[in-house]
Design a protein around this motif. Structure first.
Motif: not given
Length: 247
Positions: A80-81, A83-84, A90
């Motif tokens: 998740v990190v 991806t951010w 998204a």
């Protein structure tokens, strides 16, 4: 502009870490002190095997469940990190603005129920022809208390379904198809192989079954472009397997 190369680096770290953990888990379950099968197939055995037969003392159910939460939670956090930080949208992961719309959820429910039915038939054939015991990990993780069941169904299985679908479907198919202009069908096949290898603790037959399940989920993801659909389906397959075979 998404930094796709850096994103692939994050994904590589997570995928390698997951496969290494799967290998270590396989070694643990194949250790001499871990029963080759956790069922009560021995002639004259009681219907409910004793705790010593179900698992060694060092591998209690709470320990196994805690290991799943910690390991998959850590991998999910990295993903998740990453991806951010790399700016991956998204939508590329199958998470549109209406990601949890009712049609997607209903399709996921139908798919999950259908896959569970097929899996149940496969389990019967496996037992009938003594093709192995791919469910020994599931039996070792089955809780014996109400609190344990709440933790399993409300925390562990949602985390497993969410993380694995994000990685193997949302990232390895959806994001990689967008970021690297690759065929989603090719990625569906490759991600299913990785998904199978990530379930090495279930034994050789379990790897084959997981690969087949992963490919069906991959096809569903490509067709629906919805991460929610496959997360719901994945959760239901796992949950119904535990509930239907709980001791």
């Amino acid at each position: 502009m998404p930094e796709w190369a850096a994103f692939a680096g994050f994904v590589g770290v997570v995928l390698v870490g997951l496969l290494v953990l799967a290998r270590l888990s396989t070694t643990t379950f194949d250790a001499p002190d871990f029963p080759a099968t956790l069922s009560d197939r021995v002639v004259g055995a009681s219907p409910t095997p004793s705790p010593a037969v179900r698992r060694p003392a060092t591998l209690s159910t709470p320990t196994l469940l805690a290991n799943v939460v910690i390991s998959q939670g850590a991998f999910a956090s990295i993903l998740v990190v990453g991806t951010w930080l790399t700016g991956v949208p998204a939508a590329a992961l199958g998470l549109a603005a209406d990601a949890f719309a009712r049609p997607d959820l209903l399709v996921g429910v139908a798919l999950g129920v259908g896959l569970h039915a097929v899996n149940a038939v496969g389990s019967r054939l496996t037992d009938r022809f003594e093709l192995g015991d791919p469910e020994r990990l599931r039996r070792a993780m089955t809780p014996e208390t109400a609190v344990g069941w709440v933790g399993l169904l409300g925390v562990v299985l949602p985390l497993v379904a969410g993380f694995e679908e994000l990685l193997f479907r949302g990232v390895l198919i959806g994001a990689f198809a967008v970021g690297f202009d690759l065929s989603p069908w090719l990625l569906a096949a490759l991600s299913s192989v990785a998904f199978a290898l990530g379930h090495g603790a279930q034994g050789r037959l379990g790897i084959v079954v997981s690969g087949a399940l992963g490919f069906v989920l991959a096809v569903a993801f490509v067709v629906t472009d919805s991460l929610a659909t496959v997360v719901v389906a994945h959760y239901l397959v796992n949950a119904m397997e535990f509930v239907g075979n709980g001791r």
